[in-house]
Design an enzyme around this catalytic site. Structure first.
Site, PDB file in Angstrom:
ATOM      1  N   SER A  77      45.173 -34.406   7.322  1.00 54.91           N
ATOM      2  CA  SER A  77      44.838 -35.657   8.004  1.00 54.91           C
ATOM      3  C   SER A  77      46.078 -36.187   8.692  1.00 54.91           C
ATOM      4  CB  SER A  77      44.348 -36.703   6.992  1.00 54.91           C
ATOM      5  OG  SER A  77      44.237 -37.984   7.600  1.00 54.91           O
ATOM      6  N   TYR A  80      45.000 -41.277  -0.530  1.00 53.82           N
ATOM      7  CA  TYR A  80      44.523 -40.257   0.401  1.00 53.82           C
ATOM      8  C   TYR A  80      45.675 -39.709   1.235  1.00 53.82           C
ATOM      9  CZ  TYR A  80      41.739 -38.215   4.198  1.00 53.82           C
ATOM     10  OH  TYR A  80      41.196 -37.368   5.137  1.00 53.82           O
TER      11      TYR A  80
END
Length: 259
Positions: free
Chosen positions: A140, A153
């Site tokens: 990501s 995350y």
């Protein structure tokens, strides 16, 4: 131009929906045989049904080391040598750090970093013995730029990126390439779960950015579709990327200004 993957065998995790499903479809379209795995078998079974024997659906919990080893072993016994492994399985637990629970942190790392370790390690052991193979981790852009409310995350994805680069360094001399693809905002269920109002307003807010949250917008003016990320994966596993390893390819429309 074709990626030339006809006959190659790929394993994809987190393949039941979103980016994982798009990766399976893109690999199959390029001629690869794909073992599509997910914790929830329903999505991968639907994929297998639409690809006429080219896609095999298998349930898999990537946090279970023994289950991963068993599946990779079974895959090679039934289908032949594994040429490609793509780590897509991931979860997101949104929370400010002061409210973040130990459980949410540990679950996030177990899937987003631990799962990458388990699958990549199992694949690399076999690929290095044969002198060829390609491993791609879908990370990501949050791994490279701070995001409010996404500390667990972002940290887990940063770990996955650096792990994949270190693995790539270790196995390069034995013919195995390891790269990461780092998407930005993409139209998936994970993205929609972060929206707090109607879809049109949420998309506009993501594209335009949010000064209060110190978040840049998307210079290209659109949110990615899963296929945009899948195309990057297909390129990196193909021979067209034969001299690329330990690379982190951002697919975010310029959202991070490549910070």
């Amino acid at each position: 131009m074709s990626a030339g993957l006809t006959g190659r065998l790929a394993l994809v995790t987190g393949a039941g929906r979103g980016i994982g499903a798009a990766v399976v479809a893109a690999l199959a379209e390029e001629g690869a045989r794909v073992v599509a795995t997910d914790l929830d078998p329903a999505g991968v079974e639907a994929l297998a049904a639409t690809h006429g024997g080219q896609v095999t659906a298998r349930p898999l919990d990537v946090t279970d080391t023994d289950a991963v080893e068993a599946l990779v072993d079974e895959t090679e016994k039934r289908h032949g040598p594994l040429d490609i492994a793509v780590n897509v399985a991931g979860i997101l637990r949104s929370s400010d750090v002061v409210d973040l629970t130990d459980e949410a942190w540990e679950q996030t790392f177990a899937v987003n970093a631990g799962g990458v370790l388990h699958v990549s390690r199992a694949a690399a052991r076999r690929m290095t013995a044969r002198g060829s193979g390609s491993i791609v981790t879908v990370a990501s852009n949050a791994a490279g730029i701070p995001r409010a409310g996404l500390a667990a995350y972002a940290a887990s994805k940063a770990a996955a990126v650096m792990f994949t680069k270190c693995l790539g360094l270790e196995v390069a001399a034995r013919g195995v390439r390891c790269n990461t693809v780092s998407p930005g905002s993409t139209l998936t269920d994970m993205q929609r779960a972060l929206w707090t109002d109607d879809a049109e307003a949420s998309v506009r807010r993501v594209v335009e950015g949010d000064l209060a949250a110190h978040r840049t917008g998307i210079p290209l003016g659109r949110i990615a579709e899963p296929a945009d990320v899948a195309d990057a994966v297909v390129f990196l596993v193909s021979d067209r990327a034969r001299h690329i390893t330990m690379h982190d390819l951002y697919v975010d429309g310029g959202a991070t200004l490549r910070a």
